[in-house]
Design an enzyme around this catalytic site. Structure first.
Site, PDB file in Angstrom:
ATOM      1  N   LYS A  39       0.814  -1.216   0.000  1.00 56.28           N
ATOM      2  CA  LYS A  39       0.000   0.000   0.000  1.00 56.28           C
ATOM      3  C   LYS A  39       0.853   1.274   0.000  1.00 56.28           C
ATOM      4  O   LYS A  39       0.482   2.256  -0.653  1.00 56.28           O
ATOM      5  CB  LYS A  39      -0.964   0.003   1.181  1.00 56.28           C
ATOM      6  CG  LYS A  39      -0.332   0.165   2.550  1.00 56.28           C
ATOM      7  CD  LYS A  39      -1.393   0.171   3.635  1.00 56.28           C
ATOM      8  CE  LYS A  39      -0.770   0.294   5.016  1.00 56.28           C
ATOM      9  NZ  LYS A  39      -0.097   1.575   5.240  1.00 56.28           N
ATOM     10  N   THR A  40       1.993   1.249   0.700  1.00 58.00           N
ATOM     11  CA  THR A  40       2.849   2.437   0.702  1.00 58.00           C
ATOM     12  C   THR A  40       3.388   2.705  -0.693  1.00 58.00           C
ATOM     13  O   THR A  40       3.482   3.857  -1.133  1.00 58.00           O
ATOM     14  CB  THR A  40       4.019   2.262   1.692  1.00 58.00           C
ATOM     15  OG1 THR A  40       3.495   1.948   2.987  1.00 58.00           O
ATOM     16  CG2 THR A  40       4.858   3.516   1.784  1.00 58.00           C
ATOM     17  N   ASP A 227      -3.758   7.499   4.430  1.00 63.63           N
ATOM     18  CA  ASP A 227      -3.309   6.133   4.696  1.00 63.63           C
ATOM     19  C   ASP A 227      -3.946   5.641   5.992  1.00 63.63           C
ATOM     20  O   ASP A 227      -4.335   6.432   6.851  1.00 63.63           O
ATOM     21  CB  ASP A 227      -1.783   6.132   4.816  1.00 63.63           C
ATOM     22  CG  ASP A 227      -1.196   4.731   4.870  1.00 63.63           C
ATOM     23  OD1 ASP A 227      -1.912   3.768   4.532  1.00 63.63           O
ATOM     24  OD2 ASP A 227      -0.018   4.601   5.251  1.00 63.63           O
ATOM     25  N   GLU A 228      -4.036   4.320   6.152  1.00 63.33           N
ATOM     26  CA  GLU A 228      -4.582   3.702   7.376  1.00 63.33           C
ATOM     27  C   GLU A 228      -5.953   4.286   7.715  1.00 63.33           C
ATOM     28  O   GLU A 228      -6.268   4.584   8.871  1.00 63.33           O
ATOM     29  CB  GLU A 228      -3.619   3.905   8.561  1.00 63.33           C
ATOM     30  CG  GLU A 228      -2.207   3.392   8.341  1.00 63.33           C
ATOM     31  CD  GLU A 228      -2.105   1.872   8.427  1.00 63.33           C
ATOM     32  OE1 GLU A 228      -3.147   1.194   8.500  1.00 63.33           O
ATOM     33  OE2 GLU A 228      -0.969   1.363   8.416  1.00 63.33           O
ATOM     34  N   GLN A 258      -7.529  -4.703   9.616  1.00 59.40           N
ATOM     35  CA  GLN A 258      -6.434  -4.243  10.462  1.00 59.40           C
ATOM     36  C   GLN A 258      -6.814  -3.018  11.296  1.00 59.40           C
ATOM     37  O   GLN A 258      -5.950  -2.269  11.745  1.00 59.40           O
ATOM     38  CB  GLN A 258      -5.197  -3.945   9.607  1.00 59.40           C
ATOM     39  CG  GLN A 258      -4.669  -5.171   8.881  1.00 59.40           C
ATOM     40  CD  GLN A 258      -3.401  -4.878   8.098  1.00 59.40           C
ATOM     41  OE1 GLN A 258      -2.341  -4.651   8.663  1.00 59.40           O
ATOM     42  NE2 GLN A 258      -3.509  -4.893   6.781  1.00 59.40           N
ATOM     43  N   ARG A 610       2.505  -9.973  10.327  1.00 56.57           N
ATOM     44  CA  ARG A 610       3.802  -9.277  10.370  1.00 56.57           C
ATOM     45  C   ARG A 610       4.931 -10.227   9.979  1.00 56.57           C
ATOM     46  O   ARG A 610       6.037  -9.791   9.676  1.00 56.57           O
ATOM     47  CB  ARG A 610       4.118  -8.760  11.776  1.00 56.57           C
ATOM     48  CG  ARG A 610       3.154  -7.750  12.404  1.00 56.57           C
ATOM     49  CD  ARG A 610       2.840  -6.593  11.532  1.00 56.57           C
ATOM     50  NE  ARG A 610       1.628  -6.844  10.772  1.00 56.57           N
ATOM     51  CZ  ARG A 610       1.243  -6.142   9.716  1.00 56.57           C
ATOM     52  NH1 ARG A 610       1.978  -5.153   9.278  1.00 56.57           N
ATOM     53  NH2 ARG A 610       0.135  -6.434   9.058  1.00 56.57           N
TER      54      ARG A 610
END
Length: 750
Positions: A39-40, A227-228, A258, A610
């Site tokens: 996503k980044t 973002d997020e 998330q 993770r």
């Protein structure tokens, strides 16, 4: 921007879905980005593509959730379109709001150099408020009151609105909280200070109440990227919707699976209902995972599929088959820590580096057993979220001097250094100064200048007041003219703090270390100065105040220990997800509401995803809590991941799609544990009801005061059932009302 100066951008390495998100021309865009799907990369490439297509970098706003992520995003954009990264507005929400409020402080009657109070400062102010309201016996609950106030601000309820809201509820705790909120806010305003919630609340006030400011920023930002987005609260949602109100070029990126910050105000509905808020929104799903092995993805997918509040997606990977996900049962938390330590040693002996290993746990208290085990084995480790550099006494003292010099109304900072170094202002004198200030509507510093009017002060105290006021007045003039590093050096010199520590080195063995830390502070400020055009000390102080625990993570040759919440946004080759027991993870277990349980499941999913290569889940069959040893069942999440015994998962739940050649359920995921003396965990044990009831209150009575390790103190309002099925309804002082199964609730008499 002239056409011949536009940078070119190579998008060939993006997959089709990533490219679709990057090349989306205009209008609202929702990017549902699964864990490890890049996503980044999508956000940075999208910003770069906008710039390459002619959108001025200064008219793009990209918002993320940590300073570290913002810095990384800025560097990546600059690497893609050199020379443009620094021009883009890349900030956390709080840093962006601080920037707007600094620019328009006058509109809201804020001081030019308003102070941003960190959590420690906020708690001190709440404790003072409780004392002044005659609630000094509740000062131990300062953190709880602060949490209530923070949530109110996230919901855009100022002190007056919250007071009205609390009166309609008839709840004693909330009515007390309303009084504390009002007093606390008065103190913040008098100190010329804002807390984190104010940064958002006052930005909403600015945009709502000042049409010229609102229209300017709505016009300025041709494109807004968040973002997020699954972790935004109501205030952040309002800011996003307001800024995107003119051009509608709002791109939000996130993953409902998330969303793990409801406890601090995040609202998962913001992302789930984005298409309702923006009717013509395009949705792009990123499903190809570049991080984890098929085994890890499958196990995590099985777990999260049990949630209902989500947007269905099927993560897949082209990575080759890896190690099976392993589960291990230990007898106790100490055995769990020793088993993990032995596994780490084995992995290092086989070539792994310590920096590749992370230990995750649900609560901070769980780190103790791992720290002890690693110390015994002489394995270097780093606890993320422990005392940060900026929380050390000498650093906070130095910063407090600077904050008072820039904002003389900052009473919290002044009281920190009023007698540091010791100058004859004792506790009694300090209280006399505070009382006089309160009675006459003055700041403590103004009161110190009027020391002659205050009775009961010693001559040494009066001289000290005059001297400190003079020092701060000097610093106020000097700091405005000096670059940041020189300004902080002047603070240490004028205040006498540096020379005091030099003298202390003869008697205090820690003094030299404190001087080293202050030198490190100066060095850090110098680095900030060198990379920030026209840098000022107040900019540096603002950055310190807005730093989070996640910003402190740096890769090093040590095992990383952290809570699962702090692990969000990170990745490691090897992950141990520990303490997976009912009641601990998920915390509260059977006592949780459906929404709370889904959040716990999302948190487990975050922890599992993770891991890049190895994922090991551990739990202890017994664990000591509040001095009592409890028997534990394995977490339901282990069962849902299809990792224990014969498959007992929900047959209606479909797993995520696997890449060709990946293992499916029933092939190699049911891996028996390998812990020797502690026994294996190849199937669920039949729980012993009597042992489960150890420490529980069996003879409950209506009206009885009880204590719960998570929810605090409360009173039993209702009870039903009997024996193992005995349930009680408890009204907690926090305002929460919970229905608990006594057998598992771990209640104690209060």
């Amino acid at each position: 921007m002239p056409e011949d100066t536009l940078p070119t951008l190579d998008l060939s390495k993006l997959n089709p879905e990533q490219r679709a998100a990057v090349e989306h021309v205009g209008g609202p865009l929702l990017v549902v980005a699964g864990a490890g799907t890049g996503k980044t990369r999508v956000i940075t490439h999208r910003v770069a593509k906008l710039i390459a297509d002619g959108v001025p970098a200064t008219r793009v706003l990209a918002v993320t959730f940590t300073n570290k992520a913002a810095e990384e995003m800025r560097h990546r954009i600059d690497a893609l379109v050199p020379g443009h990264g620094s021009a883009v507005w890349v900030h956390t929400f709080h840093a962006f709001c601080a920037r707007l409020l600094r620019q328009h402080a006058q509109a809201l009657r804020l001081p030019k150099h308003f102070t941003i109070y960190d959590t420690d400062d906020q708690k001190k102010l709440v404790a003072e408020s409780l004392k002044e309201l005659g609630l000094a016996d509740q000062r131990a609950k300062a953190g709880l009151y602060l949490s209530v106030i923070s949530r109110a601000k996230d919901d855009l309820l100022d002190a007056k609105s919250y007071s009205i809201h609390s009166m309609t509820q008839g709840d004693a705790f909330r009515q007390n909280a309303a009084k504390v909120y009002e007093k606390y806010q008065e103190k913040l305003d008098a100190a010329g200070a804002l807390d984190f919630g104010d940064l958002l609340l006052k930005t909403c006030e600015l945009l709502k109440g000042h049409a010229q400011v609102r229209e300017y920023f709505q016009d300025l930002f041709l494109h807004l990227l968040v973002d997020e987005y699954q972790d935004t609260n109501h205030a952040q949602y309002v800011i996003t919707k307001t800024l995107g109100g003119k051009h509608h070029n709002v791109c939000v990126v996130g993953d409902p699976d998330q969303s793990v910050y409801a406890w601090r105000g995040a609202n998962i509905r913001n992302i789930l209902e984005f298409e309702r808020d923006f009717k013509d929104a395009r949705v792009v799903k990123l499903e190809q995972n570049y991080r984890s092995t098929p085994q890890i993805l499958a196990a995590a997918g099985f777990v999260i599929a049990h949630n209902r509040q989500r947007k269905a997606k099927n993560l897949w990977t082209e990575k080759p088959t890896g190690e099976p996900v392993q589960v291990n049962e230990s007898h106790s938390e100490a055995d769990e820590a020793r088993w993990v330590t032995r596994r780490v040693v084995e992995m290092v002996e086989k070539g792994a580096s310590l920096s590749e290993v992370a230990i995750f746990y649900r609560t901070n208290a769980q780190s103790r057993s791992f720290e002890e085990a690693f110390r015994m084995a002489r394995i270097p480790y780093k606890v993320i979220g422990a005392m940060r550099f900026y929380e050390r006494k000498e650093i906070k003292d130095a910063l407090a001097y600077a904050r008072v010099a820039l904002n003389p109304s900052d009473n919290v900072s002044l009281k920190r250094i009023i007698n540091v170094p010791a100058r004859g202002v004792g506790k009694t004198s300090e209280e006399a100064l505070e009382n006089y200030a309160r009675e006459h509507g003055l700041t403590v510093l103004e009161t110190m200048r009027q020391e002659a009017r205050i009775g009961g002060l010693t001559s040494a105290c009066r001289a000290a007041c005059r001297q400190l006021a003079f020092i701060i007045d000097q610093l106020k003039v000097e700091l405005e003219a000096l670059p940041p590093a020189a300004a902080m050096s002047r603070v240490l010199e004028r205040s006498g703090y540096w020379s005091w520590l030099e003298n202390e080195t003869e008697t205090d063995p820690d003094a030299a270390g404190r001087m080293d830390n202050l030198q490190a502070l100066i060095n850090g400020i110098k680095e900030f100065e060198e990379k920030t055009p026209n840098a000022k000390l107040d900019q540096y102080l603002e950055g310190v105040a807005l730093q989070s625990d996640a910003d402190t993570y740096e890769k090093q040759s040590a095992v990383t220990l952290m809570t699962v919440h702090l692990a969000k946004g990170l990745e490691f080759p090897i992950v141990f997800l520990t303490g997976l027991e009912e009641g601990l993870f998920p915390i509260g277990a059977g006592n949780s509401s459906p929404d709370e349980l889904e959040e716990e499941r999302r948190l487990c999913y975050v922890g599992m995803t993770r891991a890049r290569e190895r994922l090991i889940l551990t739990y202890a069959s017994t664990r000591r809590m509040f001095g009592t040893v409890y028997q534990n069942l394995p977490s339901r999440f282990i069962l849902e991941a299809r990792l224990l015994g014969p498959h007992q998962g929900d047959p209606e739940v479909e797993p995520g799609r696997l890449a060709p050649g990946a293992m499916g359920p029933g092939e190699s995921f049911r891996t028996p544990a390998t812990f020797g003396s502690g026994g294996g965990a190849s199937s669920l044990r039949s729980p012993d009801p009597e042992s489960q009831a150890a420490g529980a209150i069996l003879n409950v009575k209506l009206g009885m005061r009880v204590f719960h390790p998570e929810f605090g103190t409360g009173r039993i309002k209702e009870k039903s059932g009997a024996g193992e099925q005995l349930k009680v309804t408890v009204e907690f002082e926090s305002g929460k009302i919970k229905k608990l199964l006594v057998r598992y609730a771990r209640l104690e008499p209060a």
